[in-house]
Design a protein around this motif. Structure first.
Motif, PDB file in Angstrom:
ATOM      1  N   LYS A  62     -43.419  48.039  26.115  1.00  0.00           N
ATOM      2  CA  LYS A  62     -43.044  48.040  27.529  1.00  0.00           C
ATOM      3  C   LYS A  62     -41.683  48.695  27.755  1.00  0.00           C
ATOM      4  O   LYS A  62     -41.488  49.422  28.726  1.00  0.00           O
ATOM      5  CB  LYS A  62     -43.034  46.617  28.078  1.00  0.00           C
ATOM      6  CG  LYS A  62     -42.773  46.550  29.587  1.00  0.00           C
ATOM      7  CD  LYS A  62     -43.051  45.184  30.141  1.00  0.00           C
ATOM      8  CE  LYS A  62     -42.847  45.129  31.658  1.00  0.00           C
ATOM      9  NZ  LYS A  62     -43.813  45.984  32.393  1.00  0.00           N
ATOM     10  N   TYR A  63     -40.723  48.432  26.857  1.00  0.00           N
ATOM     11  CA  TYR A  63     -39.350  48.848  27.134  1.00  0.00           C
ATOM     12  C   TYR A  63     -38.823  49.959  26.219  1.00  0.00           C
ATOM     13  O   TYR A  63     -37.745  50.492  26.467  1.00  0.00           O
ATOM     14  CB  TYR A  63     -38.424  47.634  27.019  1.00  0.00           C
ATOM     15  CG  TYR A  63     -38.739  46.553  28.028  1.00  0.00           C
ATOM     16  CD1 TYR A  63     -38.763  46.836  29.393  1.00  0.00           C
ATOM     17  CD2 TYR A  63     -39.038  45.260  27.625  1.00  0.00           C
ATOM     18  CE1 TYR A  63     -39.066  45.853  30.325  1.00  0.00           C
ATOM     19  CE2 TYR A  63     -39.330  44.265  28.550  1.00  0.00           C
ATOM     20  CZ  TYR A  63     -39.345  44.570  29.902  1.00  0.00           C
ATOM     21  OH  TYR A  63     -39.636  43.595  30.815  1.00  0.00           O
ATOM     22  N   ARG A  64     -39.570  50.323  25.194  1.00  0.00           N
ATOM     23  CA  ARG A  64     -39.133  51.415  24.306  1.00  0.00           C
ATOM     24  C   ARG A  64     -40.384  52.063  23.717  1.00  0.00           C
ATOM     25  O   ARG A  64     -40.671  51.953  22.529  1.00  0.00           O
ATOM     26  CB  ARG A  64     -38.220  50.877  23.199  1.00  0.00           C
ATOM     27  CG  ARG A  64     -37.552  51.957  22.333  1.00  0.00           C
ATOM     28  CD  ARG A  64     -36.705  51.291  21.249  1.00  0.00           C
ATOM     29  NE  ARG A  64     -35.963  52.224  20.421  1.00  0.00           N
ATOM     30  CZ  ARG A  64     -36.341  52.633  19.209  1.00  0.00           C
ATOM     31  NH1 ARG A  64     -37.479  52.208  18.680  1.00  0.00           N
ATOM     32  NH2 ARG A  64     -35.581  53.465  18.520  1.00  0.00           N
ATOM     33  N   GLY A  65     -41.128  52.715  24.576  1.00  0.00           N
ATOM     34  CA  GLY A  65     -42.380  53.304  24.140  1.00  0.00           C
ATOM     35  C   GLY A  65     -42.199  54.207  22.926  1.00  0.00           C
ATOM     36  O   GLY A  65     -41.243  54.971  22.846  1.00  0.00           O
TER      37      GLY A  65
ATOM     38  N   CYS B 169     -44.617  32.114  25.124  1.00  0.00           N
ATOM     39  CA  CYS B 169     -46.007  31.913  25.543  1.00  0.00           C
ATOM     40  C   CYS B 169     -46.141  30.725  26.486  1.00  0.00           C
ATOM     41  O   CYS B 169     -47.124  30.619  27.215  1.00  0.00           O
ATOM     42  CB  CYS B 169     -46.895  31.679  24.321  1.00  0.00           C
ATOM     43  SG  CYS B 169     -46.995  33.077  23.195  1.00  0.00           S
ATOM     44  N   ALA B 170     -45.147  29.831  26.453  1.00  0.00           N
ATOM     45  CA  ALA B 170     -45.211  28.598  27.235  1.00  0.00           C
ATOM     46  C   ALA B 170     -44.507  28.705  28.580  1.00  0.00           C
ATOM     47  O   ALA B 170     -44.365  27.685  29.260  1.00  0.00           O
ATOM     48  CB  ALA B 170     -44.604  27.447  26.427  1.00  0.00           C
ATOM     49  N   PHE B 171     -44.058  29.900  28.974  1.00  0.00           N
ATOM     50  CA  PHE B 171     -43.350  30.000  30.253  1.00  0.00           C
ATOM     51  C   PHE B 171     -44.217  29.382  31.344  1.00  0.00           C
ATOM     52  O   PHE B 171     -45.341  29.816  31.607  1.00  0.00           O
ATOM     53  CB  PHE B 171     -42.997  31.444  30.579  1.00  0.00           C
ATOM     54  CG  PHE B 171     -42.236  31.581  31.862  1.00  0.00           C
ATOM     55  CD1 PHE B 171     -40.966  31.031  31.993  1.00  0.00           C
ATOM     56  CD2 PHE B 171     -42.796  32.219  32.957  1.00  0.00           C
ATOM     57  CE1 PHE B 171     -40.262  31.129  33.190  1.00  0.00           C
ATOM     58  CE2 PHE B 171     -42.103  32.329  34.155  1.00  0.00           C
ATOM     59  CZ  PHE B 171     -40.833  31.771  34.257  1.00  0.00           C
TER      60      PHE B 171
ATOM     61  N   ALA C 262     -44.647  36.877  30.558  1.00  0.00           N
ATOM     62  CA  ALA C 262     -44.095  36.923  31.923  1.00  0.00           C
ATOM     63  C   ALA C 262     -42.855  37.817  31.935  1.00  0.00           C
ATOM     64  O   ALA C 262     -41.726  37.345  32.057  1.00  0.00           O
ATOM     65  CB  ALA C 262     -43.759  35.517  32.397  1.00  0.00           C
ATOM     66  N   PHE C 263     -43.076  39.108  31.811  1.00  0.00           N
ATOM     67  CA  PHE C 263     -41.971  40.058  31.728  1.00  0.00           C
ATOM     68  C   PHE C 263     -41.028  39.921  32.928  1.00  0.00           C
ATOM     69  O   PHE C 263     -41.462  39.878  34.077  1.00  0.00           O
ATOM     70  CB  PHE C 263     -42.501  41.489  31.673  1.00  0.00           C
ATOM     71  CG  PHE C 263     -43.270  41.797  30.423  1.00  0.00           C
ATOM     72  CD1 PHE C 263     -42.614  41.911  29.210  1.00  0.00           C
ATOM     73  CD2 PHE C 263     -44.640  41.958  30.459  1.00  0.00           C
ATOM     74  CE1 PHE C 263     -43.317  42.202  28.044  1.00  0.00           C
ATOM     75  CE2 PHE C 263     -45.353  42.253  29.306  1.00  0.00           C
ATOM     76  CZ  PHE C 263     -44.696  42.375  28.094  1.00  0.00           C
ATOM     77  N   GLU C 264     -39.722  39.847  32.608  1.00  0.00           N
ATOM     78  CA  GLU C 264     -38.642  39.877  33.608  1.00  0.00           C
ATOM     79  C   GLU C 264     -38.661  38.708  34.596  1.00  0.00           C
ATOM     80  O   GLU C 264     -37.999  38.762  35.627  1.00  0.00           O
ATOM     81  CB  GLU C 264     -38.678  41.214  34.373  1.00  0.00           C
ATOM     82  CG  GLU C 264     -38.483  42.408  33.449  1.00  0.00           C
ATOM     83  CD  GLU C 264     -38.683  43.732  34.155  1.00  0.00           C
ATOM     84  OE1 GLU C 264     -38.145  43.900  35.261  1.00  0.00           O
ATOM     85  OE2 GLU C 264     -39.384  44.596  33.596  1.00  0.00           O
ATOM     86  N   GLN C 265     -39.369  37.635  34.261  1.00  0.00           N
ATOM     87  CA  GLN C 265     -39.448  36.505  35.182  1.00  0.00           C
ATOM     88  C   GLN C 265     -38.459  35.385  34.849  1.00  0.00           C
ATOM     89  O   GLN C 265     -38.338  34.430  35.614  1.00  0.00           O
ATOM     90  CB  GLN C 265     -40.873  35.934  35.209  1.00  0.00           C
ATOM     91  CG  GLN C 265     -41.882  36.884  35.828  1.00  0.00           C
ATOM     92  CD  GLN C 265     -43.252  36.251  35.992  1.00  0.00           C
ATOM     93  OE1 GLN C 265     -43.356  35.074  36.344  1.00  0.00           O
ATOM     94  NE2 GLN C 265     -44.304  37.004  35.727  1.00  0.00           N
TER      95      GLN C 265
ATOM     96  N   ALA D  63     -34.368  34.529  29.383  1.00  0.00           N
ATOM     97  CA  ALA D  63     -34.488  34.855  27.959  1.00  0.00           C
ATOM     98  C   ALA D  63     -35.227  36.170  27.728  1.00  0.00           C
ATOM     99  O   ALA D  63     -34.799  36.998  26.909  1.00  0.00           O
ATOM    100  CB  ALA D  63     -35.180  33.712  27.216  1.00  0.00           C
ATOM    101  N   ILE D  64     -36.313  36.382  28.449  1.00  0.00           N
ATOM    102  CA  ILE D  64     -37.075  37.615  28.225  1.00  0.00           C
ATOM    103  C   ILE D  64     -36.347  38.819  28.826  1.00  0.00           C
ATOM    104  O   ILE D  64     -36.451  39.940  28.314  1.00  0.00           O
ATOM    105  CB  ILE D  64     -38.519  37.482  28.754  1.00  0.00           C
ATOM    106  CG1 ILE D  64     -39.430  38.477  28.029  1.00  0.00           C
ATOM    107  CG2 ILE D  64     -38.581  37.636  30.265  1.00  0.00           C
ATOM    108  CD1 ILE D  64     -40.914  38.195  28.202  1.00  0.00           C
ATOM    109  N   SER D  65     -35.566  38.593  29.875  1.00  0.00           N
ATOM    110  CA  SER D  65     -34.765  39.684  30.438  1.00  0.00           C
ATOM    111  C   SER D  65     -33.643  40.090  29.482  1.00  0.00           C
ATOM    112  O   SER D  65     -33.248  41.263  29.440  1.00  0.00           O
ATOM    113  CB  SER D  65     -34.183  39.270  31.792  1.00  0.00           C
ATOM    114  OG  SER D  65     -35.207  39.079  32.749  1.00  0.00           O
ATOM    115  N   ARG D  66     -33.128  39.131  28.728  1.00  0.00           N
ATOM    116  CA  ARG D  66     -32.112  39.451  27.718  1.00  0.00           C
ATOM    117  C   ARG D  66     -32.693  40.353  26.625  1.00  0.00           C
ATOM    118  O   ARG D  66     -32.008  41.236  26.106  1.00  0.00           O
ATOM    119  CB  ARG D  66     -31.546  38.164  27.105  1.00  0.00           C
ATOM    120  CG  ARG D  66     -30.623  37.372  28.031  1.00  0.00           C
ATOM    121  CD  ARG D  66     -30.148  36.090  27.361  1.00  0.00           C
ATOM    122  NE  ARG D  66     -29.346  35.279  28.247  1.00  0.00           N
ATOM    123  CZ  ARG D  66     -28.023  35.323  28.348  1.00  0.00           C
ATOM    124  NH1 ARG D  66     -27.346  36.171  27.581  1.00  0.00           N
ATOM    125  NH2 ARG D  66     -27.371  34.534  29.177  1.00  0.00           N
ATOM    126  N   ILE D  67     -33.949  40.119  26.273  1.00  0.00           N
ATOM    127  CA  ILE D  67     -34.592  40.986  25.283  1.00  0.00           C
ATOM    128  C   ILE D  67     -34.706  42.407  25.813  1.00  0.00           C
ATOM    129  O   ILE D  67     -34.441  43.382  25.100  1.00  0.00           O
ATOM    130  CB  ILE D  67     -35.980  40.444  24.884  1.00  0.00           C
ATOM    131  CG1 ILE D  67     -35.867  39.051  24.274  1.00  0.00           C
ATOM    132  CG2 ILE D  67     -36.644  41.402  23.883  1.00  0.00           C
ATOM    133  CD1 ILE D  67     -37.210  38.400  23.980  1.00  0.00           C
TER     134      ILE D  67
END
Length: 295
Positions: free
Chosen positions: A46-49, A117-119, A271-274, A277-281
């Protein structure tokens, strides 16, 4: 790390980076184990094809094939755009153990990939979409209740680990939260499960929290700055424990549907960007693009 071992891993890292030509890929990615590939494939796509060769194990300095975070981190200092590592944070992020994308290290920020996975809102949406049982069990309610129950014990455990105390260390906390489904846990959004968890945790900490200098308010303020709040502690507890608990409950909820709760629901989509923690990645993957080391 002694000089010989350091030389071994520096040479190995150079070899890994050079092997991108042989494999016809843009980067070699060392992950902790095979199970981690699923998660990191999605984030990188998604972020570094690009084209990636994932390695769940490498040869250590003794000639043995090793997996795990410790093996990955032996390459720290020798990483690049062509060869980098992706690891579970465990407690490293919260305890500030110096993991940085600028060094070629991507981390989960949650305890492990399983927490992602548990978001809660995504999990509930997917559960309802595929089972049409959203009115029977609400994972958002369950995980909110879970977080409320584990919040203070989790802060106490972090305080103990940070200060070298052992009365309620990470292993003791892990043992208490390693709960599985019991008959009736699927009712009332998991109330019976949460009551059992609360009772076990309070029993475990009742003679500890007031005798070791722990101050809940101070610890709450400190960790809130890192994104840890009473509402989302489920993202930071040991992911495998939470994941297994969810699978055990989910299997019961999916009885008769023909669905595999783990594969069809828990691992359905991220849940990308929601959430933080995942936004930090995402941000770290952006930093990774700037690393310049010619191997």
């Amino acid at each position: 790390m002694d000089a010989d071992k350091r030389a071994f891993y520096e040479a190995a890292a150079r070899g890994m980076a050079a092997s991108t030509l042989m494999y016809g890929v843009d980067s070699i990615v060392h992950v902790e184990d095979k199970d981690d590939i699923w998660f990191w494939q999605q984030l990188l796509a998604k972020y570094r094809g690009g084209r990636y060769k994932f390695k769940p194990a490498t040869i250590n300095e003794k000639g043995n094939r090793n997996t795990g975070c410790t093996q990955c981190l032996k390459y720290k200092g020798f990483l690049s755009q062509k060869f980098f590592i992706c690891i579970d944070s465990d407690l490293r992020y919260l305890l500030e153990e110096g993991i940085s994308a600028e060094d070629g290290i991507l981390q989960t920020y949650t305890y492990s990939w399983e927490n992602h996975c548990a978001f809660a809102s995504q999990l509930q949406q997917t559960f309802d979409k595929y089972t049409h049982k959203g009115a029977e069990f609400d994972f958002s309610v369950f995980l909110s209740g879970y977080s409320e129950v584990v919040y203070e014990p989790f802060l106490l455990m972090l305080y103990q680990v940070k200060n070298g105390l052992t009365e309620f260390d990470r292993d003791k906390f892990k043992n208490v939260i390693s709960l599985q489904y019991r008959q009736g846990d699927e009712k009332n959004n998991g109330k019976q499960f949460l009551d059992r968890l609360s009772s076990d945790l309070q029993t475990a900490i009742k003679n500890i929290k007031n005798a070791c200098g722990f101050n809940r308010t101070d610890e709450s303020v400190y960790y809130e700055a890192k994104g840890l709040r009473k509402e989302n502690v489920y993202l930071y507890v040991r992911g495998h424990c939470l994941y297994n608990s969810l699978v055990s409950i989910g299997k019961k909820l999916c009885e008769g549907t023909g669905l595999d709760f783990e594969q069809n629901i828990l691992k359905n989509t991220l849940a990308f960007e929601q959430y933080d923690a995942i936004s930090r990645i995402k941000a770290d993957i952006g930093v990774l693009k700037t690393i310049r080391r010619n191997y």
